[in-house]
Enzyme design. Structure first.
Site, PDB file in Angstrom:
ATOM      1  N   LYS A  45      87.687 -42.039  18.867  1.00 55.65           N
ATOM      2  CA  LYS A  45      88.671 -42.276  17.842  1.00 55.65           C
ATOM      3  C   LYS A  45      88.258 -41.633  16.525  1.00 55.65           C
ATOM      4  CE  LYS A  45      89.100 -46.849  19.804  1.00 55.65           C
ATOM      5  NZ  LYS A  45      88.657 -48.232  19.575  1.00 55.65           N
ATOM      6  N   ASP A 104      75.627 -35.565  17.214  1.00 52.46           N
ATOM      7  CA  ASP A 104      74.307 -36.181  17.065  1.00 52.46           C
ATOM      8  C   ASP A 104      73.388 -35.656  18.176  1.00 52.46           C
ATOM      9  OD1 ASP A 104      72.265 -37.894  16.281  1.00 52.46           O
ATOM     10  OD2 ASP A 104      73.145 -39.664  17.178  1.00 52.46           O
ATOM     11  N   LYS A 132      74.299 -33.740  12.756  1.00 51.39           N
ATOM     12  CA  LYS A 132      72.999 -34.413  12.580  1.00 51.39           C
ATOM     13  C   LYS A 132      72.033 -33.729  13.552  1.00 51.39           C
ATOM     14  CE  LYS A 132      73.510 -38.942  13.295  1.00 51.39           C
ATOM     15  NZ  LYS A 132      73.665 -40.416  13.160  1.00 51.39           N
ATOM     16  N   PHE A 153      72.863 -43.203   9.793  1.00 56.13           N
ATOM     17  CA  PHE A 153      74.098 -43.584  10.472  1.00 56.13           C
ATOM     18  C   PHE A 153      75.238 -43.593   9.454  1.00 56.13           C
ATOM     19  CE2 PHE A 153      77.174 -46.189  12.690  1.00 56.13           C
ATOM     20  CZ  PHE A 153      77.145 -45.579  13.935  1.00 56.13           C
TER      21      PHE A 153
HETATM   22  P1  IMP Z   1      76.348 -37.596  20.502  1.00 55.49           P
HETATM   23  O1  IMP Z   1      76.850 -37.638  21.926  1.00 55.49           O
HETATM   24  O2  IMP Z   1      75.019 -38.271  20.381  1.00 55.49           O
HETATM   25  O3  IMP Z   1      76.341 -36.207  19.920  1.00 55.49           O
HETATM   26  O4  IMP Z   1      77.283 -38.508  19.639  1.00 55.49           O
HETATM   27  C1  IMP Z   1      78.556 -38.173  19.402  1.00 55.49           C
HETATM   28  C2  IMP Z   1      79.409 -39.361  19.005  1.00 55.49           C
HETATM   29  O5  IMP Z   1      78.667 -40.519  18.627  1.00 55.49           O
HETATM   30  C3  IMP Z   1      80.191 -38.979  17.803  1.00 55.49           C
HETATM   31  O6  IMP Z   1      81.405 -38.397  18.176  1.00 55.49           O
HETATM   32  C4  IMP Z   1      80.390 -40.293  17.107  1.00 55.49           C
HETATM   33  O7  IMP Z   1      81.552 -40.923  17.601  1.00 55.49           O
HETATM   34  C5  IMP Z   1      79.177 -41.108  17.457  1.00 55.49           C
HETATM   35  N1  IMP Z   1      78.178 -41.016  16.354  1.00 55.49           N
HETATM   36  C6  IMP Z   1      77.067 -40.263  16.301  1.00 55.49           C
HETATM   37  N2  IMP Z   1      76.421 -40.425  15.142  1.00 55.49           N
HETATM   38  C7  IMP Z   1      77.161 -41.279  14.414  1.00 55.49           C
HETATM   39  C8  IMP Z   1      77.041 -41.829  13.078  1.00 55.49           C
HETATM   40  O8  IMP Z   1      76.134 -41.543  12.291  1.00 55.49           O
HETATM   41  N3  IMP Z   1      78.025 -42.688  12.716  1.00 55.49           N
HETATM   42  C9  IMP Z   1      79.077 -43.040  13.506  1.00 55.49           C
HETATM   43  N4  IMP Z   1      79.233 -42.538  14.739  1.00 55.49           N
HETATM   44  C10 IMP Z   1      78.289 -41.679  15.198  1.00 55.49           C
END
Ligand code: IMP
Ligand code: MG
Length: 181
Positions: A45, A104, A132, A153
């Site tokens: 979302k 992330d 990130k 975060f």
């Molecule tokens: P990844 O799979 O670890 O790259 O994470 C991707 C998803 O995790 C993003 O699309 C976000 O929805 C959520 N996410 C990652 N870091 C944050 C943060 O710092 N705040 C809020 N949501 C996050």
């Protein structure tokens, strides 16, 4: 109490977000001008304010679809990615631009990209408002990045902590006491 009282510091102000959307929209318009086809695929979302603002800064005909892939509980990546909702527009032979709020570990995007590649799009690119890079597990080329942030975060402007704070009009970091509640 005002929602913004839970925020320790601002990462991106409303004005800065607006400027980023303008800049990215201009670049995307330039890059896709000759293609005559653009499909924005937002990852729900978190993408919703961003895709809405970004799309209005792209001066080209485009279509919008969404996918919902989740990997997070609270502030930690679970490492496994679940597809909760799939795109309602066929990506076959389309120029797909994935619109993400934040990258992330890269696990969510890697899974989504593999899934989409199997459907033979003409091209796949990624635009993410935030990046990130310090937690990256999967190497990814992010074609358009709004801003790189440290390992904190982030909440607001679509980004949530346990489904809340998405409606802040800026992006910030929560006070520690919010997590211990
Ligand atoms: P990844 O799979 O670890 O790259 O994470 C991707 C998803 O995790 C993003 O699309 C976000 O929805 C959520 N996410 C990652 N870091 C944050 C943060 O710092 N705040 C809020 N949501 C996050
Ligand atoms: Mg997301």
């Amino acid at each position: 109490m005002a929602l913004k009282n839970d925020i320790k510091k601002t990462l991106l102000s409303e004005k800065e977000i607006k400027e980023i959307c303008k800049k990215l929209g201009k670049q995307i318009t330039k890059d896709y001008k000759k293609e005559n086809d653009l499909l924005l695929l937002g990852l729900l979302k978190g993408c919703h304010p961003f895709i809405s603002d970004l799309a209005r800064e792209i001066d080209l005909p485009l279509e919008i679809t969404y996918m919902d892939a989740s990997s997070y509980e609270g502030t930690k990546s679970t490492g496994t990615v679940k597809i909760n909702y799939d795109a309602d527009i066929n990506v076959n032979n389309r120029n797909v631009l994935i619109v993400e709020d934040i990258v992330d570990t890269g696990l969510t995007l890697q899974k989504v990209i593999n899934l989409l590649k199997a459907r033979s799009p003409k091209s796949i690119k990624i635009v993410s408002l935030l990046n990130k890079p310090c937690n990256r597990i999967k190497e990814l080329k992010i074609d358009y990045i709004g801003k790189e942030i440290p390992n904190e975060f982030a909440v607001g402007y679509g980004l949530d902590y346990n489904q809340k704070y998405r409606n802040l009009n800026f992006i910030g970091v929560l006070k520690e006491e919010i997590y211990s509640k």
